[in-house]
Design a protein around this motif. Structure first.
Motif, PDB file in Angstrom:
ATOM      1  N   VAL A 139      -2.471   8.402   7.132  1.00  0.00           N
ATOM      2  CA  VAL A 139      -3.698   7.627   6.976  1.00  0.00           C
ATOM      3  C   VAL A 139      -3.480   6.425   6.053  1.00  0.00           C
ATOM      4  CG1 VAL A 139      -4.634   8.957   5.024  1.00  0.00           C
ATOM      5  CG2 VAL A 139      -6.196   7.830   6.632  1.00  0.00           C
ATOM      6  N   ASP A 140      -2.564   6.557   5.098  1.00  0.00           N
ATOM      7  CA  ASP A 140      -2.263   5.443   4.196  1.00  0.00           C
ATOM      8  C   ASP A 140      -1.496   4.339   4.918  1.00  0.00           C
ATOM      9  OD1 ASP A 140      -3.343   6.839   1.892  1.00  0.00           O
ATOM     10  OD2 ASP A 140      -1.548   8.086   1.987  1.00  0.00           O
ATOM     11  N   PHE A 154       0.869  -1.177   0.000  1.00  0.00           N
ATOM     12  CA  PHE A 154       0.000   0.000   0.000  1.00  0.00           C
ATOM     13  C   PHE A 154       0.905   1.225   0.000  1.00  0.00           C
ATOM     14  CE2 PHE A 154      -4.444   1.408   1.125  1.00  0.00           C
ATOM     15  CZ  PHE A 154      -4.210   2.754   0.912  1.00  0.00           C
ATOM     16  N   CYS A 155       0.891   1.964  -1.102  1.00  0.00           N
ATOM     17  CA  CYS A 155       1.783   3.108  -1.283  1.00  0.00           C
ATOM     18  C   CYS A 155       1.009   4.411  -1.146  1.00  0.00           C
ATOM     19  CB  CYS A 155       2.429   3.063  -2.665  1.00  0.00           C
ATOM     20  SG  CYS A 155       3.479   1.631  -2.960  1.00  0.00           S
ATOM     21  N   GLY A 156       1.467   5.277  -0.270  1.00  0.00           N
ATOM     22  CA  GLY A 156       0.818   6.563  -0.093  1.00  0.00           C
ATOM     23  C   GLY A 156       1.773   7.573   0.496  1.00  0.00           C
ATOM     24  N   ASP A 157       1.263   8.798   0.642  1.00  0.00           N
ATOM     25  CA  ASP A 157       2.114   9.898   1.098  1.00  0.00           C
ATOM     26  C   ASP A 157       1.813  10.348   2.517  1.00  0.00           C
ATOM     27  OD1 ASP A 157      -0.436  11.029   0.152  1.00  0.00           O
ATOM     28  OD2 ASP A 157       0.510  12.972   0.533  1.00  0.00           O
ATOM     29  N   ALA A 158       0.811   9.743   3.171  1.00  0.00           N
ATOM     30  CA  ALA A 158       0.330  10.286   4.438  1.00  0.00           C
ATOM     31  C   ALA A 158       0.143   9.190   5.486  1.00  0.00           C
ATOM     32  CB  ALA A 158      -0.995  11.021   4.221  1.00  0.00           C
ATOM     33  N   LEU A 169       5.860   4.360   2.114  1.00  0.00           N
ATOM     34  CA  LEU A 169       5.761   5.812   1.983  1.00  0.00           C
ATOM     35  C   LEU A 169       6.334   6.204   0.626  1.00  0.00           C
ATOM     36  CD1 LEU A 169       5.067   8.544   3.327  1.00  0.00           C
ATOM     37  CD2 LEU A 169       7.425   8.580   4.198  1.00  0.00           C
ATOM     38  N   LEU A 170       5.469   6.709  -0.252  1.00  0.00           N
ATOM     39  CA  LEU A 170       5.872   7.065  -1.613  1.00  0.00           C
ATOM     40  C   LEU A 170       5.719   8.572  -1.789  1.00  0.00           C
ATOM     41  CD1 LEU A 170       6.735   6.176  -4.474  1.00  0.00           C
ATOM     42  CD2 LEU A 170       4.303   5.856  -5.006  1.00  0.00           C
ATOM     43  N   ARG A 171       6.831   9.271  -1.670  1.00  0.00           N
ATOM     44  CA  ARG A 171       6.853  10.724  -1.872  1.00  0.00           C
ATOM     45  C   ARG A 171       8.306  11.168  -1.918  1.00  0.00           C
ATOM     46  NH1 ARG A 171       4.747  12.656   4.185  1.00  0.00           N
ATOM     47  NH2 ARG A 171       6.806  12.607   5.183  1.00  0.00           N
ATOM     48  N   ALA A 172       8.526  12.383  -2.396  1.00  0.00           N
ATOM     49  CA  ALA A 172       9.899  12.845  -2.593  1.00  0.00           C
ATOM     50  C   ALA A 172      10.667  12.958  -1.281  1.00  0.00           C
ATOM     51  CB  ALA A 172       9.892  14.181  -3.324  1.00  0.00           C
ATOM     52  N   HIS A 173      10.021  13.473  -0.238  1.00  0.00           N
ATOM     53  CA  HIS A 173      10.724  13.683   1.030  1.00  0.00           C
ATOM     54  C   HIS A 173      10.404  12.572   2.015  1.00  0.00           C
ATOM     55  CE1 HIS A 173       6.781  15.581   1.545  1.00  0.00           C
ATOM     56  NE2 HIS A 173       6.922  15.429   2.848  1.00  0.00           N
ATOM     57  N   ARG A 180       2.843   6.333  15.171  1.00  0.00           N
ATOM     58  CA  ARG A 180       1.781   5.352  15.453  1.00  0.00           C
ATOM     59  C   ARG A 180       1.677   4.276  14.381  1.00  0.00           C
ATOM     60  NH1 ARG A 180      -3.750   8.214  16.488  1.00  0.00           N
ATOM     61  NH2 ARG A 180      -3.110   9.325  14.604  1.00  0.00           N
ATOM     62  N   HIS A 181       1.948   4.651  13.136  1.00  0.00           N
ATOM     63  CA  HIS A 181       1.782   3.709  12.025  1.00  0.00           C
ATOM     64  C   HIS A 181       2.953   3.881  11.063  1.00  0.00           C
ATOM     65  CE1 HIS A 181      -2.247   3.149  13.597  1.00  0.00           C
ATOM     66  NE2 HIS A 181      -2.433   4.445  13.533  1.00  0.00           N
ATOM     67  N   PRO A 182       4.107   3.341  11.407  1.00  0.00           N
ATOM     68  CA  PRO A 182       5.307   3.594  10.602  1.00  0.00           C
ATOM     69  C   PRO A 182       5.285   2.857   9.267  1.00  0.00           C
ATOM     70  CG  PRO A 182       5.778   2.040  12.360  1.00  0.00           C
ATOM     71  CD  PRO A 182       4.389   2.542  12.612  1.00  0.00           C
ATOM     72  N   PRO A 183       5.845   3.482   8.236  1.00  0.00           N
ATOM     73  CA  PRO A 183       6.011   2.772   6.971  1.00  0.00           C
ATOM     74  C   PRO A 183       7.102   1.719   7.079  1.00  0.00           C
ATOM     75  CG  PRO A 183       7.052   4.925   6.853  1.00  0.00           C
ATOM     76  CD  PRO A 183       6.353   4.862   8.182  1.00  0.00           C
ATOM     77  N   CYS A 184       7.005   0.715   6.227  1.00  0.00           N
ATOM     78  CA  CYS A 184       8.068  -0.275   6.138  1.00  0.00           C
ATOM     79  C   CYS A 184       9.310   0.341   5.509  1.00  0.00           C
ATOM     80  CB  CYS A 184       7.583  -1.465   5.321  1.00  0.00           C
ATOM     81  SG  CYS A 184       8.829  -2.718   5.017  1.00  0.00           S
ATOM     82  N   CYS A 185       9.076   1.235   4.540  1.00  0.00           N
ATOM     83  CA  CYS A 185      10.187   1.881   3.861  1.00  0.00           C
ATOM     84  C   CYS A 185       9.701   3.160   3.203  1.00  0.00           C
ATOM     85  CB  CYS A 185      10.815   0.954   2.818  1.00  0.00           C
ATOM     86  SG  CYS A 185       9.677   0.455   1.503  1.00  0.00           S
ATOM     87  N   HIS A 186      10.648   4.001   2.825  1.00  0.00           N
ATOM     88  CA  HIS A 186      10.367   5.222   2.067  1.00  0.00           C
ATOM     89  C   HIS A 186      10.965   5.076   0.680  1.00  0.00           C
ATOM     90  CE1 HIS A 186      11.951   9.312   0.754  1.00  0.00           C
ATOM     91  NE2 HIS A 186      10.655   9.361   0.539  1.00  0.00           N
TER      92      HIS A 186
END
Length: 224
Positions: free
Chosen positions: A176-177, A170-174, A190-194, A203-209
């Motif tokens: 909530v994703d 699940f790829c998102g920038d926020a 986490l899919l975004r430039a920064h 609370r809900h960390p991404p696996c990777c950026h």
């Protein structure tokens, strides 16, 4: 992305994307429609930074808190303002279309789960010529509940033979994703430039950026 994170990932059978500010640049349009609504409701306008910090949940979840008993009036103002400008403001983020076509060519099932109104979401995908790239495009109010609830993820994958879980990114920038990914057992990306800001995803960390579409396509190809 760290080598450690890459080493923990397996190639996905499906990738679910957020829409606004993950695949397309929407902040200008969202801010203009939101400020038209705030003016009509007698409230102070937001800055772009205000919007980025406060816009994530669907309208049906957020407007009752913002506007109380008048939230349906505010909804109508917002949708009228948004509908008038959203197509002319529509702009894919750099490298996104090439990435989507690359992943589709690799045989990865693609879908969208957005908190944008579902009708507007599908209008935008059609305008960009992207409808054929996605198994389903699920927007706000299409499912029984909106992100971060699990329901829209199940709807997005329905009929694909793929269940929500670790085979799905699940790829998102926020936040909530990432929350929605965690709620469904999918891999939160986490899919975004920064990269993540301090405390943003506690609370809900991404696996990777991953910093953009080309990097995502390259990573999935390398894992396959």
């Amino acid at each position: 992305m760290s080598d450690l994170a890459a080493g923990m990932l397996s190639p996905p059978r499906a990738v679910i994307f957020d829409w606004d500010n993950t695949l397309v640049d929407s902040w200008g349009c969202i801010l203009a429609a939101m400020n038209a609504t705030l003016r009509a409701m007698g409230q102070e306008e937001w800055s772009l930074e205000d919007a980025k910090g406060r816009v994530a949940r669907s309208l049906r979840d957020s407007f009752p808190e913002l506007f109380g008993e008048r939230w349906q009036q505010a909804r109508d103002v917002f949708y009228a303002a948004f509908e008038a400008i959203h197509i002319e403001h529509l702009a894919p983020l750099p490298g996104i279309e090439a990435m989507l076509r690359d992943l589709a060519g690799q045989g990865v099932l693609l879908a969208v789960v957005s908190n944008k109104n579902g009708a507007y979401l599908r209008q935008e995908a059609e305008h960009l010529g992207w409808n054929g790239l996605f198994h389903r495009l699920v927007g706000a109010a299409d499912a029984d509940a909106d992100k971060p609830a699990p329901a829209p993820v199940g709807l997005a994958l329905a009929g694909s033979g793929i269940a929500p879980g670790p085979d799905v990114w699940f790829c998102g920038d926020a936040e909530v994703d990432m929350h929605c990914a965690r709620n469904t057992g999918c891999i939160p990306v986490l899919l975004r430039a920064h990269g993540p800001e301090s405390g943003e995803f506690d609370r809900h960390p991404p696996c990777c950026h991953i910093d953009g579409g080309a990097s995502l396509a390259d990573l999935i190809r390398a894992l396959s």
